[in-house]
Design a protein around this motif. Structure first.
Motif, PDB file in Angstrom:
ATOM      1  N   CYS A 134       0.946  -1.436   0.478  1.00 17.94           N
ATOM      2  CA  CYS A 134      -0.302  -0.018   0.355  1.00 17.94           C
ATOM      3  C   CYS A 134       1.285   1.176   0.173  1.00 17.94           C
ATOM      4  CB  CYS A 134      -0.519  -0.233   1.450  1.00 17.94           C
ATOM      5  SG  CYS A 134      -0.162  -0.188   2.741  1.00 17.94           S
ATOM      6  N   VAL A 136       0.860   5.008   0.686  1.00 20.19           N
ATOM      7  CA  VAL A 136       0.638   6.478   1.632  1.00 20.19           C
ATOM      8  C   VAL A 136       1.208   7.577   1.244  1.00 20.19           C
ATOM      9  CG1 VAL A 136       0.167   7.483   4.029  1.00 20.19           C
ATOM     10  CG2 VAL A 136      -0.103   4.506   3.814  1.00 20.19           C
ATOM     11  N   GLU A 154       0.056  13.746  -2.906  1.00 18.57           N
ATOM     12  CA  GLU A 154      -0.909  12.512  -3.492  1.00 18.57           C
ATOM     13  C   GLU A 154      -0.958  12.234  -5.086  1.00 18.57           C
ATOM     14  OE1 GLU A 154      -5.066  11.533  -2.546  1.00 18.57           O
ATOM     15  OE2 GLU A 154      -4.413  13.098  -1.828  1.00 18.57           O
ATOM     16  N   SER A 161       1.388   4.358  -7.175  1.00 24.02           N
ATOM     17  CA  SER A 161       1.078   2.971  -7.252  1.00 24.02           C
ATOM     18  C   SER A 161       0.277   2.446  -8.047  1.00 24.02           C
ATOM     19  CB  SER A 161      -0.425   3.769  -5.687  1.00 24.02           C
ATOM     20  OG  SER A 161      -1.244   4.238  -6.549  1.00 24.02           O
ATOM     21  N   GLU A 167      -2.023  -0.314  -3.477  1.00 25.18           N
ATOM     22  CA  GLU A 167      -3.303   0.263  -3.087  1.00 25.18           C
ATOM     23  C   GLU A 167      -3.238   1.821  -2.909  1.00 25.18           C
ATOM     24  OE1 GLU A 167      -7.334  -0.330  -0.659  1.00 25.18           O
ATOM     25  OE2 GLU A 167      -5.769  -1.550  -0.400  1.00 25.18           O
ATOM     26  N   LEU A 169      -3.549   4.841  -0.535  1.00 25.03           N
ATOM     27  CA  LEU A 169      -4.615   4.620   0.792  1.00 25.03           C
ATOM     28  C   LEU A 169      -3.491   5.969   1.336  1.00 25.03           C
ATOM     29  CD1 LEU A 169      -3.760   1.311   3.107  1.00 25.03           C
ATOM     30  CD2 LEU A 169      -5.820   2.467   1.412  1.00 25.03           C
ATOM     31  N   CYS A 171      -4.528   8.406   3.820  1.00 22.84           N
ATOM     32  CA  CYS A 171      -4.599   7.825   5.453  1.00 22.84           C
ATOM     33  C   CYS A 171      -4.092   8.680   6.672  1.00 22.84           C
ATOM     34  CB  CYS A 171      -4.534   6.476   5.749  1.00 22.84           C
ATOM     35  SG  CYS A 171      -3.291   5.752   5.691  1.00 22.84           S
ATOM     36  N   LEU A 203      -9.957   4.126   5.693  1.00 21.22           N
ATOM     37  CA  LEU A 203      -8.642   3.865   5.278  1.00 21.22           C
ATOM     38  C   LEU A 203      -7.519   3.526   6.069  1.00 21.22           C
ATOM     39  CD1 LEU A 203      -8.556   6.427   2.124  1.00 21.22           C
ATOM     40  CD2 LEU A 203      -9.450   4.344   2.066  1.00 21.22           C
ATOM     41  N   ALA A 204      -7.321   3.582   7.115  1.00 22.81           N
ATOM     42  CA  ALA A 204      -6.269   3.451   8.409  1.00 22.81           C
ATOM     43  C   ALA A 204      -6.146   2.388   8.303  1.00 22.81           C
ATOM     44  CB  ALA A 204      -6.376   4.266   9.199  1.00 22.81           C
ATOM     45  N   ARG A 206      -7.362  -0.268   7.117  1.00 23.05           N
ATOM     46  CA  ARG A 206      -6.282  -1.445   5.876  1.00 23.05           C
ATOM     47  C   ARG A 206      -4.988  -1.437   5.543  1.00 23.05           C
ATOM     48  NH1 ARG A 206     -10.799   1.596   0.492  1.00 23.05           N
ATOM     49  NH2 ARG A 206      -9.553   0.370  -0.760  1.00 23.05           N
ATOM     50  N   ILE A 207      -4.556  -1.308   6.718  1.00 21.41           N
ATOM     51  CA  ILE A 207      -2.695  -0.924   6.307  1.00 21.41           C
ATOM     52  C   ILE A 207      -2.468  -1.847   7.531  1.00 21.41           C
ATOM     53  CG2 ILE A 207      -0.629   0.679   6.912  1.00 21.41           C
ATOM     54  CD1 ILE A 207      -2.489   2.840   6.416  1.00 21.41           C
ATOM     55  N   ALA A 212       3.785  -0.408   4.233  1.00 26.09           N
ATOM     56  CA  ALA A 212       3.256   0.433   3.832  1.00 26.09           C
ATOM     57  C   ALA A 212       4.471   1.418   3.300  1.00 26.09           C
ATOM     58  CB  ALA A 212       2.735   1.028   4.766  1.00 26.09           C
TER      59      ALA A 212
END
Length: 253
Positions: A134, A136, A154, A161, A167, A169, A171, A203-204, A206-207, A212
């Motif tokens: 993932c 971030v 981002e 990503s 993924e 995220l 978050c 979303l957090a 899913r970490i 990460a």
């Protein structure tokens, strides 16, 4: 000919005329980059692509800082880092033309440059980055988002990503506006971002247990990364690595 087809032809002709009168320019040197844009490669000419300066070897195994003439027993850049992040890397040095690309993304509204950066970062990614599950992005302040229209990290992270198949995220959030890091010394940078980030949203969740990858545009002292990692601990990741498009040359080199 149907109206839609006519509109398509006219639209294509208009784009062609605009490209002829105002050909797409390179975000770094300003030279023509119409071929690259047409090929979907982004607004950076071939010459500047080839001139992007890689981080010279050898580098610190932990923070990725160039070690100059050789390895030292202790890297001054990360000797006081906590257990996380596991590692930090940058694709290039913050020297021309990478510096101009960062400025184009952050200060001139050239969003497509961030997409280019993410693709280049994926192309040169080390194993620790390529294995990420993932991604971030480091958040910027709400004021910066309003001014730029986007969070530059981002934009980069989304492109990266997609290229890695990991993924995205977003978050983390940044609490308030504390001013730019640009003019601060290492101690001031650390104080300026201490406690600046927080976990937000579903979303957090899913970490947890995953590898990460924190993504930013530039690494300088690592203070921003460490502050973001501190917030990310609450999501219980399996490990955290950091990756940026460029890094400054350490003063200790």
């Amino acid at each position: 000919m149907r109206a839609g087809a006519v509109a398509g032809v006219l639209g294509g002709a208009l784009v062609g005329a605009m490209d002829y009168l105002l050909p797409p320019a390179c975000a770094s040197c300003g030279e023509a980059a119409d071929g690259e844009v047409r090929a979907g490669e982004g607004p950076v000419c071939r010459r500047c692509r080839l001139r992007l300066p890689p981080v010279p070897l050898p580098i610190c195994d932990r923070c990725g800082a160039p070690m100059g003439g050789g390895r030292a027993a202790t890297c001054l850049e990360c000797q006081e880092w906590p257990e996380l992040p596991h590692s930090a890397r940058a694709a290039f040095l913050l020297e021309s033309p990478a510096r101009e690309l960062v400025h184009a993304l952050k200060y001139h509204g050239w969003r497509d440059v961030g997409t280019f950066m993410g693709r280049e970062m994926a192309r040169t990614a080390p194993r620790t980055v390529a294995d990420a599950e993932c991604v971030v992005p480091i958040p910027t302040s709400p004021a910066n988002v309003r001014r730029r229209g986007y969070n530059q990290a981002e934009v980069i992270a989304r492109s990266l990503s997609e290229a890695l198949g990991a993924e995205l995220l977003p978050c983390l959030e940044r609490r308030g506006q504390r001013g730019t890091q640009t003019t601060l010394n290492p101690q001031e940078r650390s104080a300026n971002v201490s406690g600046a980030f927080a976990l937000v949203g579903a979303l957090a969740g899913r970490i947890a247990g995953r590898r990460a990858l924190l993504v930013d545009d530039v690494i300088t002292t690592g203070a921003t990364i460490l502050a973001a990692v501190e917030a990310l601990r609450g999501a219980d990741p399996r490990t955290v690595c950091a990756y940026a498009f460029a890094r400054t040359v350490p003063l200790a080199i």
